[in-house]
Design an enzyme around this catalytic site. Structure first.
Site, PDB file in Angstrom:
ATOM      1  N   SER A   1       1.555  -0.669   0.355  1.00 24.63           N
ATOM      2  CA  SER A   1      -0.244   0.118  -0.132  1.00 24.63           C
ATOM      3  C   SER A   1       1.232   0.990  -0.055  1.00 24.63           C
ATOM      4  CB  SER A   1      -0.611   0.120   0.790  1.00 24.63           C
ATOM      5  OG  SER A   1      -1.509   1.716   0.793  1.00 24.63           O
TER       6      SER A   1
ATOM      7  N   TYR B   1      -1.541  -0.183  10.201  1.00 20.32           N
ATOM      8  CA  TYR B   1      -1.317  -0.367   8.480  1.00 20.32           C
ATOM      9  C   TYR B   1       0.042  -0.114   7.890  1.00 20.32           C
ATOM     10  CZ  TYR B   1      -4.133  -1.127   4.162  1.00 20.32           C
ATOM     11  OH  TYR B   1      -4.456  -1.400   2.990  1.00 20.32           O
TER      12      TYR B   1
END
Length: 242
Positions: free
Chosen positions: A140, A153
């Site tokens: 990501s 995350y």
């Protein structure tokens, strides 16, 4: 028959990847945890694309459950192997570190980072024996540039980036490539709750990406034509971060 496994394949980017790989001639194993209806919908879309697939249920964050499911499939398909693995499963539990509960931290790390290990390790040996494999990990932009409210995350996706580079060096000589894709803001349920209008202003191309655009990149990295690309992290974020 050629086999591919996509974790978190019942929705979003995972679903688009399943359909893409099926269109390339792969029999796709659609991994899901609880939403069997959405997994069935993915299989319907695979069939509509002229491909074939099957469901395989396990929680990537549960090591024992994952190993049992993978070994059961391998035992039922003696002499065959999964040559393409897309580690796509992941979750978000955003919060500022000041307020982040331990469950929010460990759950995200467990599904995304431990899940990579749990699924990849039992599928690796057959790839090495057959001297061909494609491992594609969904990272990501958060794992590259960091995002406030996403320490968990960002840590998980950053770990995926580092693991991708390390594993690529271990297995490259055996014809197995390992790459990561780092999407930015993609139109899936993972961006629910975000202010799309404001975020678009920060993106040079002024829009969110489509799951099919990510899937197209996965398709190329899974192909034989991508055999000289390994240990790389390819961003697909509309110019948000380069």
């Amino acid at each position: 028959m050629k086999y591919a496994l996509v974790t978190g394949g019942s929705r979003g980017i995972g679903r688009a990847v399943c359909v893409k790989l099926a269109s390339m001639g792969y029999h796709v194993l659609v991994n899901y945890v609880s939403n069997e209806t959405e997994a069935d919908n993915t299989l319907t879309m695979i069939a509509e694309a002229g491909g074939t697939g099957e469901k395989i249920r396990f929680d990537v964050g549960n090591a024992d459950e994952t190993l049992a499911a993978v070994e059961a499939w391998q035992e039922a398909h003696e002499g065959e192997y999964i040559e393409v693995l897309v580690n796509n499963a992941g979750i978000r539990k955003d919060n500022l570190m000041l307020w982040m509960e331990s469950d929010e931290w460990f759950k995200v790390l467990n599904v995304t980072l431990n899940g990579f290990y749990n699924v990849t390790r039992p599928l690796l040996k057959p790839m090495l024996v057959k001297k061909f494999g494609r491992i594609i990990n969904m990272a990501s932009v958060s794992g590259l540039m960091g995002m406030q409210g996403q320490c968990n995350y960002s840590a998980a996706k950053g770990g995926i980036v580092a693991a991708t580079k390390a594993l690529a060096k271990e297995v490259g000589a055996k014809g197995v490539t390992v790459n990561a894709i780092a999407p930015g803001f993609i139109q899936t349920d993972m961006v629910e709750g975000l202010d799309e209008a404001e975020l678009k202003k920060t993106i040079p191309v002024k829009r969110f990406g489509k799951p099919e655009e990510v899937a197209a990149l996965v398709g190329f990295l899974a192909s034989k034509e991508a055999g000289y690309i390994t240990g790389d992290v390819i961003s697909i974020n509309g110019g948000l971060y380069t």
